[in-house]
Scaffold this active site. Structure first.
Site, PDB file in Angstrom:
ATOM      1  N   THR A   1       0.822  -1.210   0.000  1.00  0.00           N
ATOM      2  CA  THR A   1       0.000   0.000   0.000  1.00  0.00           C
ATOM      3  C   THR A   1       0.855   1.259   0.000  1.00  0.00           C
ATOM      4  OG1 THR A   1      -1.687   1.222   1.220  1.00  0.00           O
ATOM      5  CG2 THR A   1      -0.191  -0.085   2.536  1.00  0.00           C
TER       6      THR A   1
ATOM      7  N   SER B   1      -2.747   3.480  10.262  1.00  0.00           N
ATOM      8  CA  SER B   1      -3.752   2.603  10.879  1.00  0.00           C
ATOM      9  C   SER B   1      -3.075   1.263  11.151  1.00  0.00           C
ATOM     10  CB  SER B   1      -4.950   2.372   9.945  1.00  0.00           C
ATOM     11  OG  SER B   1      -4.576   1.505   8.883  1.00  0.00           O
TER      12      SER B   1
ATOM     13  N   TYR C   1      -4.124  -1.476  10.060  1.00  0.00           N
ATOM     14  CA  TYR C   1      -4.086  -2.156   8.754  1.00  0.00           C
ATOM     15  C   TYR C   1      -2.822  -1.765   7.993  1.00  0.00           C
ATOM     16  CZ  TYR C   1      -4.338  -2.126   3.759  1.00  0.00           C
ATOM     17  OH  TYR C   1      -3.975  -2.235   2.447  1.00  0.00           O
ATOM     18  N   HIS C   2      -2.589  -0.440   7.860  1.00  0.00           N
ATOM     19  CA  HIS C   2      -1.419  -0.004   7.087  1.00  0.00           C
ATOM     20  C   HIS C   2      -0.125  -0.507   7.756  1.00  0.00           C
ATOM     21  CE1 HIS C   2      -4.378   2.978   5.421  1.00  0.00           C
ATOM     22  NE2 HIS C   2      -3.711   2.724   4.317  1.00  0.00           N
TER      23      HIS C   2
ATOM     24  N   LYS D   1       0.842  -3.946   6.690  1.00  0.00           N
ATOM     25  CA  LYS D   1       1.525  -3.999   5.392  1.00  0.00           C
ATOM     26  C   LYS D   1       3.006  -3.655   5.537  1.00  0.00           C
ATOM     27  CE  LYS D   1      -1.605  -4.407   2.149  1.00  0.00           C
ATOM     28  NZ  LYS D   1      -1.921  -5.658   1.464  1.00  0.00           N
TER      29      LYS D   1
HETATM   30  N1  USQ Z   1     -12.095   9.637   3.141  1.00  0.00           N
HETATM   31  C1  USQ Z   1     -13.043  10.649   3.162  1.00  0.00           C
HETATM   32  N2  USQ Z   1     -14.350  10.293   3.131  1.00  0.00           N
HETATM   33  C2  USQ Z   1     -14.772   9.006   3.072  1.00  0.00           C
HETATM   34  C3  USQ Z   1     -13.814   7.976   3.048  1.00  0.00           C
HETATM   35  C4  USQ Z   1     -12.490   8.328   3.099  1.00  0.00           C
HETATM   36  O1  USQ Z   1     -12.688  11.839   3.195  1.00  0.00           O
HETATM   37  O2  USQ Z   1     -15.986   8.786   3.044  1.00  0.00           O
HETATM   38  C5  USQ Z   1     -10.657   9.973   3.138  1.00  0.00           C
HETATM   39  C6  USQ Z   1      -9.864   9.316   4.259  1.00  0.00           C
HETATM   40  O3  USQ Z   1      -9.924  10.103   5.439  1.00  0.00           O
HETATM   41  C7  USQ Z   1      -8.481   9.218   3.624  1.00  0.00           C
HETATM   42  C8  USQ Z   1      -8.758   9.051   2.136  1.00  0.00           C
HETATM   43  O4  USQ Z   1     -10.112   9.461   1.932  1.00  0.00           O
HETATM   44  O5  USQ Z   1      -7.782  10.411   3.801  1.00  0.00           O
HETATM   45  C9  USQ Z   1      -8.593   7.635   1.622  1.00  0.00           C
HETATM   46  O6  USQ Z   1      -9.438   6.781   2.374  1.00  0.00           O
HETATM   47  P1  USQ Z   1      -9.859   5.339   1.816  1.00  0.00           P
HETATM   48  O7  USQ Z   1     -10.776   4.723   2.817  1.00  0.00           O
HETATM   49  O8  USQ Z   1     -10.314   5.420   0.411  1.00  0.00           O
HETATM   50  O9  USQ Z   1      -8.421   4.627   1.753  1.00  0.00           O
HETATM   51  P2  USQ Z   1      -7.514   3.974   2.862  1.00  0.00           P
HETATM   52  O10 USQ Z   1      -8.170   3.867   4.183  1.00  0.00           O
HETATM   53  O11 USQ Z   1      -6.200   4.669   2.811  1.00  0.00           O
HETATM   54  O12 USQ Z   1      -7.361   2.488   2.323  1.00  0.00           O
HETATM   55  C10 USQ Z   1      -7.589   2.132   0.953  1.00  0.00           C
HETATM   56  C11 USQ Z   1      -7.774   0.634   0.881  1.00  0.00           C
HETATM   57  C12 USQ Z   1      -6.479  -0.034   1.318  1.00  0.00           C
HETATM   58  C13 USQ Z   1      -5.328   0.489   0.491  1.00  0.00           C
HETATM   59  C14 USQ Z   1      -5.248   1.997   0.575  1.00  0.00           C
HETATM   60  C15 USQ Z   1      -4.245   2.599  -0.353  1.00  0.00           C
HETATM   61  O13 USQ Z   1      -8.873   0.236   1.691  1.00  0.00           O
HETATM   62  O14 USQ Z   1      -6.613  -1.443   1.189  1.00  0.00           O
HETATM   63  O15 USQ Z   1      -4.119  -0.054   0.963  1.00  0.00           O
HETATM   64  O16 USQ Z   1      -6.525   2.544   0.162  1.00  0.00           O
HETATM   65  S1  USQ Z   1      -3.548   4.073   0.303  1.00  0.00           S
HETATM   66  O17 USQ Z   1      -4.611   4.997   0.658  1.00  0.00           O
HETATM   67  O18 USQ Z   1      -2.679   4.634  -0.689  1.00  0.00           O
HETATM   68  O19 USQ Z   1      -2.845   3.675   1.517  1.00  0.00           O
END
Ligand code: USQ
Length: 394
Positions: A144, A179, A181-182, A185
């Site tokens: 990730t 998190s 989760y992260h 990884k």
């Molecule tokens: N966010 C909002 N509103 C929402 C949902 C999320 O503003 O309704 C924001 C979160 O606060 C965050 C961003 O959008 O800042 C990304 O959130 P996300 O839930 O889309 O992504 P994340 O929790 O980071 O996890 C997802 C996948 C995970 C993958 C990761 C890639 O669930 O498996 O590893 O994206 S990354 O984000 O590059 O780490």
């Protein structure tokens, strides 16, 4: 190639299986279906009901004329992992078999522990099984972008040249994950890197950004081949959620100020990146890292793009800035490098090409199936906030 896909029942695993099968690879799948149980527990049903894996495999065989083998096996069961390796003799393993949700991992101690034991121990078993039974197999592991956090310097692909007290070295890029989760990884990455160095295994860590998208060329062939598209607050990723919220006419849930920037990638490009990694394997003994994203957006900017695009379908939507349930920077520098996969031949599908025709229209065809109760966030990162509704439900 003989390809074994771990997590073959998932959002990415199933489309990857069909994509590679269609291109002539011999594909086998492994899954223990725990994600379906977690979905049921947290109330996050996929937008389109996905048939059980054996039924999907049968549908694929009928439609494409190609067979896919499948195993109901838990990666935490070492003896079964060894048996599957012996049965399938894979040239490549594509490893998606992890609990993928940051909010899930922050619910309570049990969900944090389930995330880390599933992800870290599963991958550790796999590494030992490869060492003892298939050391020549190339491991393509989904990592990730979130493992880097949001540092105030450019994010390199896995490693950073450092000069310190007049000496230089190439060291793993600093990790500041947001998190449990992260963090799982990050722990995986360290274990995989060490296994490559110690035992001569070959691995590619694909540090993927936030994936979006509801269809691929293969899922489009028949409704029975759909993938498990999530929009709920636990398993839905942000852009998928925003598109569903726009279709539903509920406000788009931007967390906090919305200046959080992330790398994004369309699901079709995920499949192509995995293909590029397996066609261009890492050499024995190498732990290789690619940053797997195609565009960078701020969260509020993304919400505005969705609102604007929805007007082309006569849909009026608006944005709400919710108190941020997460602990993360809401305004920051973000400049990740992503040249490795482009150099191998990745030609991105851009959000501007996908948003209206592929995403909004398709989701709109399933409006009646959307569960409004799944939209608002249920997990918070902060100690001082009250118990989440999820916990309150017991
Ligand atoms: N966010 C909002 N509103 C929402 C949902 C999320 O503003 O309704 C924001 C979160 O606060 C965050 C961003 O959008 O800042 C990304 O959130 P996300 O839930 O889309 O992504 P994340 O929790 O980071 O996890 C997802 C996948 C995970 C993958 C990761 C890639 O669930 O498996 O590893 O994206 S990354 O984000 O590059 O780490």
């Amino acid at each position: 190639m003989r390809v074994l896909i771990l997590g073959g029942d998932g959002y990415l695993g199933w489309p990857t299986a069909m994509y590679l099968s269609r291109r002539g690879h011999a594909v086998a799948l492994l899954d223990n279906f725990v994600k379906r149980r977690w979905e049921a527990e947290t109330g996050g049903r996929p937008l389109i009901d996905v048939p059980k894996l054996p039924d999907r495999v049968r549908a694929w065989s009928r439609i494409s004329g190609r067979d896919i083998a499948h195993y109901d096996v838990d990666l935490c069961d070492y003896a079964s992992v060894v048996r599957v390796l012996a049965d399938t003799a894979p040239d490549v393993i594509v490893h998606y078999a992890e609990q993928p949700s940051a909010p899930f991992s922050m619910i309570d101690v049990h969900h944090a522990a389930a995330t880390q034991s599933n992800n870290v121990i599963g991958t550790l078993n796999l590494l030992w099984a490869l060492r003892d039974h298939r050391p020549s197999t190339h491991l393509v592991k989904l990592g990730t972008m979130g493992q880097y956090g949001t540092p105030n310097i450019d994010i390199e692909e896995g490693f950073l040249e450092i000069r310190h007290n007049n000496r230089t070295d190439r060291l793993p890029f600093p990790c500041q994950p947001g998190s449990f989760y992260h963090l799982s990884k990050v722990h995986d990455s360290h274990n995989v890197r060490f296994a490559c160095a110690a035992w001569g295994l070959a691995a590619t860590d694909l540090n993927q950004g936030v994936v979006y998208g509801i269809e691929t060329d293969e899922t489009k062939l028949d409704p029975a081949l759909s993938t498990s598209f999530h929009y709920d607050a636990v398993f839905g990723t942000v852009l998928n959620r925003f598109c569903v919220q726009a279709i539903l006419g509920t406000p788009l849930t931007v967390y906090g100020r919305g200046g959080q920037k992330r790398g994004f990638i369309n699901i079709r490009d995920t499949l192509r990146c995995v293909e590029l990694a397996l066609l261009n394997p890492a050499p024995a003994g190498e732990y290789r890292v690619f940053n797997q994203f195609t565009e960078v957006f701020g969260v509020a900017e993304l919400a505005e793009t969705v609102v604007h695009s929805a007007t082309r379908l006569d849909i009026r939507s608006r944005i709400d800035h919710l108190p941020n349930p997460r602990v993360e920077r809401e305004d920051h520098y973000y400049n990740p490098v992503g040249s490795g996969l482009t150099a191998l031949g990745l030609e991105p599908h851009l959000l501007s090409q996908e948003l209206v025709g592929s995403m909004l229209r398709n989701i709109g065809a399933h409006t009646d199936s959307i569960d409004r109760a799944a939209i608002l966030p249920v997990t918070n990162w902060r100690r001082e906030l009250p118990a989440t509704p999820l916990l309150a439900r017991g």
